[in-house]
Design a protein around this motif. Structure first.
Motif, mmCIF file in Angstrom:
data_model
loop_
_atom_site.group_PDB
_atom_site.id
_atom_site.type_symbol
_atom_site.label_atom_id
_atom_site.label_comp_id
_atom_site.label_asym_id
_atom_site.label_seq_id
_atom_site.Cartn_x
_atom_site.Cartn_y
_atom_site.Cartn_z
ATOM 1 N N PRO A 204 10.887 -20.937 10.132
ATOM 2 C CA PRO A 204 10.420 -22.316 9.981
ATOM 3 C C PRO A 204 11.376 -23.163 9.133
ATOM 4 N N THR A 205 11.730 -24.327 9.677
ATOM 5 C CA THR A 205 12.540 -25.297 8.938
ATOM 6 C C THR A 205 11.953 -26.659 9.256
ATOM 7 N N VAL A 206 12.388 -27.668 8.522
ATOM 8 C CA VAL A 206 11.919 -29.026 8.816
ATOM 9 C C VAL A 206 12.273 -29.365 10.267
ATOM 10 N N LYS A 207 13.498 -28.935 10.696
ATOM 11 C CA LYS A 207 13.935 -29.256 12.056
ATOM 12 C C LYS A 207 13.054 -28.559 13.098
ATOM 13 N N SER A 208 12.731 -27.277 12.855
ATOM 14 C CA SER A 208 11.919 -26.557 13.854
ATOM 15 C C SER A 208 10.535 -27.203 13.983
#
Ligand SMILES: CC(C)(COP(=O)(O)OP(=O)(O)OC[C@H]1O[C@@H](n2cnc3c(N)ncnc32)[C@H](O)[C@@H]1OP(=O)(O)O)[C@@H](O)C(=O)NCCC(=O)NCCS
Length: 330
Positions: A204-208
Motif C-alpha cells: 500500500p502506498t498513496v499512489k496505489s
C-alpha cells in the motif's frame, strides 16, 4: 478390515447482514439502472455489512448457527477452516479469530484463499481429515465482506457483490455424505479477476490508493465465457466419478455470480432450470459465501431431503473451480 469412514454435513448456518442495498439505491450512486442489473445479472438487491462488522464477526455468527443446528458446542470442534478473500487482516488468519470468538479449544485453524470456490475447497479438505479419522468434527465457514474491496464508483463491478457468511459442521455419517470431489485451478487466467494491491507485489502506498488498486478489478465478459464451460465441466467431473447422470442430481447448488451463467450451465448439463437453486436476486455475488448460503437456504426451504443427491458447483478468481456430489444424510 475396517470400513471406510464417511463424512457428511451435520449442521448448517448462515449470517446475512441486515442492511439491504437495492438496485434503485445504486442508480443514485453510479450510471446504472435497475432494469440493466436485473436483466444482465439477476440481482435485485444485496446485503452490506456494518462498518464495525468484519468477516470474522459474520463467520462466527454463521458458525454459531451451524453448531446449534448440529447439536454440538464449540468444544466439539477439532478443525476450523475459513474460506475468504476478505480476511479481517493478513494475519492472524480469520479462522484463528473465529476460534477465539467461539471459545473453541486450541484446534488447528486456517484460512484458504480460493475466492468463490472456497466453500467447496474447504469441505474437500475437511472431508479428508474426517474420513482418515484424524478429526471428528470440522467447521467450514465461507465468509466475505466484499463491500470492503468494492469500488463504489465502478458500475461494472459494484452492482455485483454483497456480504454474508455460511457455515457447515462436518462429521462422520453412517450413510451418504460427500461422495465425490472435483477441484481445479488455472493461474494463467488469474488476471481476469483480482485485487492487485496490498500484498507484497504492490504494497500500500498513496499512489496505489489513488490508482484504486485496492479494489476488485474484473474482466466480466471474458470471465463469463470461462464460467459457463468450467462450471459445467467441473459438474461433469464430480458426477462422472460416480457414474451418475445429470438426472440423478436432485438439486444443483451453484455459486451465484450471474443468473445468465447459471442458465447456460443448466443448458450445457442438460438440466431444466428448476434444478438449479437460485438466491442471487437477494444477495448478489458473495464469493465463497454464495454457495454456502445457498446450501443453507435450500435445506431450510425443504428442497433437499435425506437420500437426495445434490451437487455443489463453483468457479471464481484464481481461476479456481470445484464441484462435489453430496448425498444428504440428515
Ligand atoms: C459483469 C457482467 C454482468 C457484465 O455483463 P455483460 O453482458 O458481459 O456486459 P459487458 O461487460 O459486455 O458490458 C456491456 C455494456 O454494459 C455497460 N455496463 C457495465 N456495467 C453496467 C451497469 N452496472 N449498468 C449499466 N451498464 C453497464 C458496459 O459499460 C458496456 O457498455 P458499452 O457496450 O457501451 O461498452 C457479466 O460479464 C458477468 O457476470 N461476468 C462474470 C462475472 C463473474 O463470474 N465474476 C467473478 C467470478 S465469481
Amino acid at each position: 478390515m475396517s470400513e471406510q469412514k464417511r463424512c457428511g454435513i451435520i449442521g448448517l448456518g448462515r449470517y446475512i447482514p441486515t442492511k439491504v442495498l437495492t438496485n434503485k439505491e445504486l442508480e443514485k450512486m453510479v450510471d446504472t439502472t435497475d432494469e440493466w442489473i436485473v436483466t444482465r445479472t439477476g440481482i435485485k438487491e444485496r446485503r452490506i455489512a456494518r462498518s464495525d462488522e468484519a468477516t470474522s464477526d459474520m463467520a462466527a455468527e454463521a458458525a454459531r448457527a451451524a453448531l446449534k443446528d448440529a447439536n454440538l458446542t464449540a468444544n466439539d470442534i477439532d478443525l476450523i477452516i475459513v474460506a475468504t478473500i476478505t480476511p479481517d487482516m493478513f494475519f492472524p488468519a480469520t479462522a484463528c479469530l473465529v476460534q477465539d470468538k467461539l471459545g473453541c479449544r486450541t484446534v488447528p485453524a486456517f484460512d484458504i484463499s480460493v475466492a468463490c470456490s472456497g466453500f467447496i475447497y474447504g469441505i474437500a479438505i475437511a472431508d479428508q481429515f474426517i474420513r482418515s479419522g484424524t478429526y471428528k468434527h470440522a467447521l467450514v465457514i465461507a465468509a466475505e465482506k466484499l463491500s470492503s474491496v468494492t469500488d463504489w464508483s465502478d458500475r461494472s463491478t459494484c452492482v455485483l457483490f454483497g456480504d454474508g457468511a455460511g457455515a457447515a459442521v462436518l462429521g462422520p455419517v453412517k450413510d451418504g455424505g460427500i461422495l465425490s470431489v472435483s477441484l481445479g485451478a488455472n493461474g494463467k487466467q488469474g488476471d481476469l479477476i483480482k485485487l492487485p494491491a496490498g500484498g507484497s507485489r504492490i504494497p500500500p502506498t498513496v499512489k496505489s490508493i489513488e490508482d484504486k488498486l485496492h479494489f476488485i478489478k474484473m474482466n466480466g465478459s471474458e470471465l463469463f465465457k470461462h464460467a459457463v464451460r468450467i462450471m459445467a465441466d467441473a459438474a461433469l467431473g464430480a458426477t462422472q466419478q460416480l457414474g451418475l447422470k445429470a438426472d440423478d442430481i436432485k438439486l444443483v447448488i451453484p455459486h451465484q455470480a450471474n443468473i445468465r451463467i447459471l442458465k447456460a450451465v443448466a443448458k450445457r448439463m442438460g438440466l431444466t432450470e428448476d434444478k438449479i437453486y437460485l438466491n442471487i436476486e437477494k444477495y448478489g455475488n458473495m464469493s465463497a459465501a454464495s454457495s454456502a448460503v445457498a446450501l443453507v437456504e435450500a435445506v431450510q426451504e425443504g428442497r433437499i431431503k435425506k437420500g437426495d443427491k445434490l451437487l455443489l458447483d463453483a468457479f471464481g478468481g484464481g481461476l479456481t473451480w470445484g464441484a462435489m456430489v453430496i448425498e444428504w444424510s440428515r
